[in-house]
Design a protein around this motif. Structure first.
Motif, PDB file in Angstrom:
ATOM      1  N   TYR A   1      90.388 -38.175  22.680  1.00 32.95           N
ATOM      2  CA  TYR A   1      91.273 -37.108  22.171  1.00 32.95           C
ATOM      3  C   TYR A   1      92.670 -37.653  21.883  1.00 32.95           C
ATOM      4  O   TYR A   1      93.252 -37.379  20.822  1.00 32.95           O
ATOM      5  CB  TYR A   1      91.327 -35.978  23.199  1.00 32.95           C
ATOM      6  N   LEU A   2      93.220 -38.439  22.806  1.00 31.49           N
ATOM      7  CA  LEU A   2      94.570 -38.987  22.636  1.00 31.49           C
ATOM      8  C   LEU A   2      94.637 -39.947  21.451  1.00 31.49           C
ATOM      9  O   LEU A   2      95.632 -39.973  20.707  1.00 31.49           O
ATOM     10  CB  LEU A   2      95.014 -39.709  23.914  1.00 31.49           C
TER      11      LEU A   2
ATOM     12  N   LEU B   1      98.038 -41.254  19.283  1.00 33.37           N
ATOM     13  CA  LEU B   1      99.003 -41.951  20.122  1.00 33.37           C
ATOM     14  C   LEU B   1      98.757 -43.454  20.088  1.00 33.37           C
ATOM     15  O   LEU B   1      97.637 -43.910  19.835  1.00 33.37           O
ATOM     16  CB  LEU B   1      98.931 -41.451  21.564  1.00 33.37           C
ATOM     17  N   SER B   2      99.801 -44.219  20.360  1.00 39.46           N
ATOM     18  CA  SER B   2      99.671 -45.671  20.414  1.00 39.46           C
ATOM     19  C   SER B   2      98.849 -46.064  21.637  1.00 39.46           C
ATOM     20  O   SER B   2      98.684 -45.280  22.578  1.00 39.46           O
ATOM     21  CB  SER B   2     101.048 -46.322  20.490  1.00 39.46           C
TER      22      SER B   2
ATOM     23  N   GLU C   1      97.258 -45.483  27.348  1.00 37.25           N
ATOM     24  CA  GLU C   1      97.054 -46.113  28.651  1.00 37.25           C
ATOM     25  C   GLU C   1      97.945 -45.483  29.713  1.00 37.25           C
ATOM     26  O   GLU C   1      97.547 -45.337  30.874  1.00 37.25           O
ATOM     27  CB  GLU C   1      97.323 -47.615  28.551  1.00 37.25           C
ATOM     28  N   ALA C   2      99.156 -45.079  29.328  1.00 36.32           N
ATOM     29  CA  ALA C   2     100.070 -44.433  30.286  1.00 36.32           C
ATOM     30  C   ALA C   2      99.491 -43.108  30.777  1.00 36.32           C
ATOM     31  O   ALA C   2      99.531 -42.804  31.974  1.00 36.32           O
ATOM     32  CB  ALA C   2     101.432 -44.209  29.633  1.00 36.32           C
ATOM     33  N   TYR C   3      98.934 -42.308  29.866  1.00 35.87           N
ATOM     34  CA  TYR C   3      98.320 -41.032  30.255  1.00 35.87           C
ATOM     35  C   TYR C   3      97.115 -41.264  31.175  1.00 35.87           C
ATOM     36  O   TYR C   3      96.948 -40.576  32.191  1.00 35.87           O
ATOM     37  CB  TYR C   3      97.869 -40.258  29.015  1.00 35.87           C
TER      38      TYR C   3
ATOM     39  N   ALA D   1      98.763 -32.947  30.904  1.00 38.69           N
ATOM     40  CA  ALA D   1      98.162 -33.147  29.577  1.00 38.69           C
ATOM     41  C   ALA D   1      96.639 -33.214  29.682  1.00 38.69           C
ATOM     42  O   ALA D   1      95.922 -32.690  28.818  1.00 38.69           O
ATOM     43  CB  ALA D   1      98.707 -34.436  28.957  1.00 38.69           C
ATOM     44  N   PHE D   2      96.149 -33.838  30.747  1.00 35.85           N
ATOM     45  CA  PHE D   2      94.710 -33.949  30.969  1.00 35.85           C
ATOM     46  C   PHE D   2      94.081 -32.564  31.147  1.00 35.85           C
ATOM     47  O   PHE D   2      93.037 -32.259  30.544  1.00 35.85           O
ATOM     48  CB  PHE D   2      94.458 -34.822  32.203  1.00 35.85           C
TER      49      PHE D   2
END
Length: 299
Positions: free
Chosen positions: A13-14, A20-21, A26-28, A82-83
């Motif tokens: 999804y991200l 997203l980059s 990876e941060a999320y 966000a998750f």
């Protein structure tokens, strides 16, 4: 559904829908994995769909005992939120357990900036008699002229340089493109670099379209730009911790102090929210003192 499956779907999804980059994705994922780690350490076998507020409260207590800074805690909570918004959107859960969870209150820190005189001092300290100096002059003029992030600077392409219009096309966070004005001085020094230095370089395959190159004919790295600025700051004897972002902060601060519209500055910086841009509305303390001294009847 287990954590592995839900994280894989969240990652898709991200990447695909949010564009997203890889660093942001990876941060999320890292934020959510902290929650998974907490459940493993405390021996709680809870699926992502069964998490409740009480579990998250225990998680917050746990990360606090780890000594995480308020900023890191807020970042982690943001990722977990966000998750769960994703799970709601996909109709996997009916209620969001993160809704009543409060992140630590963060004190907004004013970014470090340089005065215009300090900017000039740095520029005048560059030895433009060398190929590297000519490149560095063009590079730092571009940073200050357009308020670019360091990643946007090193990724800047010749095909996205519109000299006749006075604009750059840059790719910012989340792979979002924007047009940014660039000043005549910066364009002049870029042209001097392109004609006098870059044209005579042997450029490695795959790097032909990058504006700024190292002596080996490949694109610059973030670390190289940081080191160039660090060495220049030491050379001119400026007692400040200056980074590429300092030029971006200074660009925004000087525009707003000069009366620029906040929305215009937001657009140029590529901020998604104007609240991020509002931090630049601080004024120089010396200027405030000067206003008091000049206009207050009892000063």
């Amino acid at each position: 559904m287990n954590w592995s499956t839900s994280l894989t779907q969240f990652q898709g999804y991200l990447q695909l829908e949010k564009s997203l980059s890889s660093n942001s994705v990876e941060a999320y994922l890292r934020d959510v994995r902290k929650l998974v780690q907490y459940f493993e350490i405390t021996h709680q076998k809870i699926s992502p769909l069964a998490v409740e507020v009480v579990h998250l409260q225990g998680f917050l207590e746990w990360i606090n005992t780890l000594g995480m800074t308020p900023h890191s805690q807020a970042r982690t909570i943001s990722g977990i939120r966000a998750f769960y918004k994703f799970l709601i959107m996909e109709d996997m859960i009916q209620s969001d357990p993160t809704e009543t969870i409060e992140a630590p209150k963060l004190q907004r820190k004013l970014p470090d900036t340089l005065s215009y005189q300090e900017i000039v001092q740095l520029f005048e300290g560059i030895d433009v008699s060398t190929p590297e100096g000519t490149r560095n002059k063009a590079m730092l003029e571009t940073l200050y002229s357009s308020g670019l992030r360091v990643s946007e600077l090193i990724e800047l392409k010749l095909s996205n340089l519109y000299e006749d219009l006075g604009f750059l096309r840059v790719t910012g966070k989340g792979n979002k493109e924007r047009l940014v004005p660039i000043g005549k001085d910066a364009l002049k020094y870029i042209r001097v670099y392109l004609d006098g230095v870059r044209r005579h370089q042997t450029i490695k395959k795959g790097h032909e379209d990058f504006v700024f190159l190292n002596r080996r004919g490949t694109s610059l790295t973030r670390v190289m730009v940081f080191n160039i600025i660090k060495d220049l700051t030491a050379k001119v004897g400026l007692a400040k911790n200056v980074s590429p972002h300092t030029f971006r902060h200074s660009f925004a601060t000087h525009l707003i102090e000069g009366g620029a519209d906040l929305r215009a500055v937001q657009e140029m910086l590529g901020h998604e929210s104007i609240t991020t841009t509002e931090i630049y509305t601080h004024l120089d303390r010396d200027y405030l003192k000067q206003v008091i001294q000049e206009f207050h009847p009892r000063s």
